[in-house]
Design a protein around this motif. Structure first.
Motif, PDB file in Angstrom:
ATOM      1  N   ALA A 164      15.235 -44.274  -7.577  1.00 50.63           N
ATOM      2  CA  ALA A 164      15.464 -45.713  -7.420  1.00 50.63           C
ATOM      3  C   ALA A 164      14.217 -46.511  -7.778  1.00 50.63           C
ATOM      4  O   ALA A 164      14.304 -47.524  -8.473  1.00 50.63           O
ATOM      5  CB  ALA A 164      15.900 -46.014  -5.983  1.00 50.63           C
TER       6      ALA A 164
ATOM      7  N   ARG B 259      14.525 -34.110  -6.451  1.00 51.09           N
ATOM      8  CA  ARG B 259      15.000 -33.490  -5.195  1.00 51.09           C
ATOM      9  C   ARG B 259      16.306 -32.714  -5.366  1.00 51.09           C
ATOM     10  O   ARG B 259      16.474 -31.673  -4.712  1.00 51.09           O
ATOM     11  CB  ARG B 259      15.150 -34.551  -4.102  1.00 51.09           C
TER      12      ARG B 259
ATOM     13  N   VAL C  50       2.695 -46.972   1.473  1.00 51.24           N
ATOM     14  CA  VAL C  50       2.918 -48.243   2.159  1.00 51.24           C
ATOM     15  C   VAL C  50       3.022 -47.938   3.654  1.00 51.24           C
ATOM     16  O   VAL C  50       3.830 -47.112   4.069  1.00 51.24           O
ATOM     17  CB  VAL C  50       4.205 -48.940   1.665  1.00 51.24           C
TER      18      VAL C  50
ATOM     19  N   ASP D  30      18.199 -44.437  -1.429  1.00 50.78           N
ATOM     20  CA  ASP D  30      18.633 -43.902  -0.129  1.00 50.78           C
ATOM     21  C   ASP D  30      18.306 -44.843   1.030  1.00 50.78           C
ATOM     22  O   ASP D  30      18.708 -44.582   2.169  1.00 50.78           O
ATOM     23  CB  ASP D  30      17.956 -42.548   0.143  1.00 50.78           C
TER      24      ASP D  30
ATOM     25  N   CYS E 255      21.392 -39.088  -5.874  1.00 51.73           N
ATOM     26  CA  CYS E 255      20.608 -39.513  -7.026  1.00 51.73           C
ATOM     27  C   CYS E 255      21.494 -40.289  -7.986  1.00 51.73           C
ATOM     28  O   CYS E 255      21.061 -41.260  -8.612  1.00 51.73           O
ATOM     29  CB  CYS E 255      20.009 -38.256  -7.612  1.00 51.73           C
TER      30      CYS E 255
END
Ligand SMILES: Cc1cc2nc3c(=O)[nH]c(=O)nc-3n(C[C@H](O)[C@H](O)[C@H](O)COP(=O)(O)OP(=O)(O)OC[C@H]3O[C@@H](n4cnc5c(N)ncnc54)[C@H](O)[C@@H]3O)c2cc1C
Length: 402
Positions: free
Chosen positions: A13, A48, A79, A292, A309
């Motif tokens: 994403a 993944r 982050v 996700d 995905c």
């Protein structure tokens, strides 16, 4: 540069959000006015969906050159906090220290992580295929089994969780154990599921194929039981059964990235923020949620994006486009992805390819396996760093599966 789009995550994403955002900025000829910064620990896209496979090579392609080719900047870091009111994020830099970055639009694309329920011994003793490091730990453990004394615990692998991840891990495991212990080795692979049948979430049509593939692989199934405890040498089930094993693979579900907890708004049982049609986090101005980390309607008849995905690729394109569109004055694009397919790898038996939310079986065994390998090894990999070629497929309505 006067404005900034900051994207957290270089999964499917996050990378596609960056490509789509830079495309929209280029369409409006605003490259000098809007900067795109992508924050993640390293400029790699971990594949993944392949982490259950027997050979863990080329599982984290470098996307540094790709991001640079479209004019996005990668910042190595994690982050840590999102200050929605001040429109800033705080990043722990990989090189040390912290940095606070102001954003005009922030895209949360930090994916999901394995869920660890309070099962004694789970964190200490279980393996998983959720992230590249943990998949490598499992791989190293399997390869080291041959050097350990031959006991029934050494020769038994228990997979906990009969969803698609567990099914793929279980049916691939005999291939991995034969490679580790020898072609004639005696071993057991046991799949534990709380549901009545493994793969039950996929509905009725695929069930006979899953059963056939599990039998073909010699996998024993324990249904309608849960794992109550794990230790270094065994696993205890809710039925009272104790299975001697040195290898438990936990595949019983994921939750959205913990950063979702810092954004106000409604969320679902997986911790995903409920996004609006444009993938805004509705209660947090200036923030988009994707992959996700978002719960998004795929159509207007009630279907919702899976944590997959397949959905993350489209969700990323739409979030990236919309974040840029708001800054450069282009129309926003609503997220829609009515076409849905599933391709489940089932070891030596082959694979199963279905279409639609009712999972109509289209291909099985070798034919489906060829499609699975094409998906896993080609379709979901990032494109070459060629700006024009990338922009040709970074539009928000692009679909891999027509
Ligand atoms: C074993 C396995 C098999 C699967 N099989 C399939 C399949 O067959 N088909 C399918 O469609 N899907 C499959 N999936 C699901 C699929 O992999 C995920 O849905 C997909 O990876 C989600 O993409 P994403 O970009 O949202 O998040 P992710 O791929 O999880 O990427 C998250 C990114 O965020 C970064 N990140 C995390 N925290 C931070 C932070 N605090 N700051 C900055 N960056 C951060 C990570 O480093 C990573 O770059 C499978 C998953 C697994 C684990």
């Amino acid at each position: 540069m006067s404005q900034k789009i900051v994207i957290a995550g270089t999964g499917f994403a996050g990378v596609w959000a960056a490509l789509s955002a830079t495309r929209a900025i280029a369409l409006a000829s605003k490259e000098e006015a809007v900067e795109v910064i992508v924050v993640s620990p390293t400029p790699n896209l971990v594949i993944r969906p392949r982490l259950y496979e027997a050979v863990l090579e080329n599982m984290d392609p470098d996307v540094g050159a790709l991001l640079a080719a479209v004019g996005a900047r990668h910042l190595p870091g994690l982050v840590e906090t999102i200050d929605v009111d001040r429109r800033t994020i705080k990043v722990a830099r990989v090189s040390g220290g912290h940095e606070t970055i102001a954003y005009d639009r922030f895209i949360l694309a930090t994916g999901s992580q394995l869920f660890h329920p309070a099962v004694p011994g789970l964190k200490e003793y279980a393996f998983n295929t959720d992230q590249l490091e943990t998949a490598r730990d499992l791989d190293a453990h399997l390869k080291a089994l041959a050097s350990k004394p031959e006991t029934s615990a050494r020769n038994t692998v228990v997979i906990a969780g009969g969803g698609l991840t567990g099914l793929e891990a279980a049916t691939e495991m005999p291939i991995r154990l034969r490679a580790a212990l020898g072609a004639d080795a005696q071993f057991r692979v046991i799949l534990i599921d709380t549901a009545d049948q493994p793969g039950g979430s996929m509905g009725v049509a695929p069930q006979p194929y899953f059963a056939e593939a599990l039998t073909h692989a010699g996998v024993e199934v324990r249904s309608a039981v849960r794992v109550d405890a794990i230790d270094a040498g065994s696993v205890t089930l809710s039925s009272g059964e104790q299975i001697e094993t040195n290898t438990v693979v936990w595949a019983a579900g994921v939750r959205a990235s913990p950063l979702t907890e810092q954004i106000a708004g409604e969320r679902d049982a997986f911790g995903r923020i409920v996004g609006d049609a444009f993938l805004h986090a509705p209660a947090a101005e200036g923030i988009f949620v994707t992959g996700d980390a978002v719960r998004a309607a795929t159509d207007d008849i009630g279907n919702v994006a899976a944590m997959s995905c397949q959905h993350a690729l489209s969700l990323g394109r739409v979030a990236g486009h919309n974040a840029a569109a708001e800054l450069v004055g282009l129309p926003l694009h609503p997220y829609s992805q009515p076409k849905y397919v599933t391709c489940v790898d089932l070891g030596d038996w082959g694979a199963l390819f279905t279409e639609g939310w009712d999972r109509q079986v289209q291909l099985t065994r070798d034919e489906a396996k060829a499609v699975k390998q094409e998906i896993n090894r080609v379709w979901i990999y990032p494109p070459a760093p060629d700006r024009d070629a990338v922009f040709a497929v970074a539009n928000p309505d692009y679909v891999i599966v027509p």
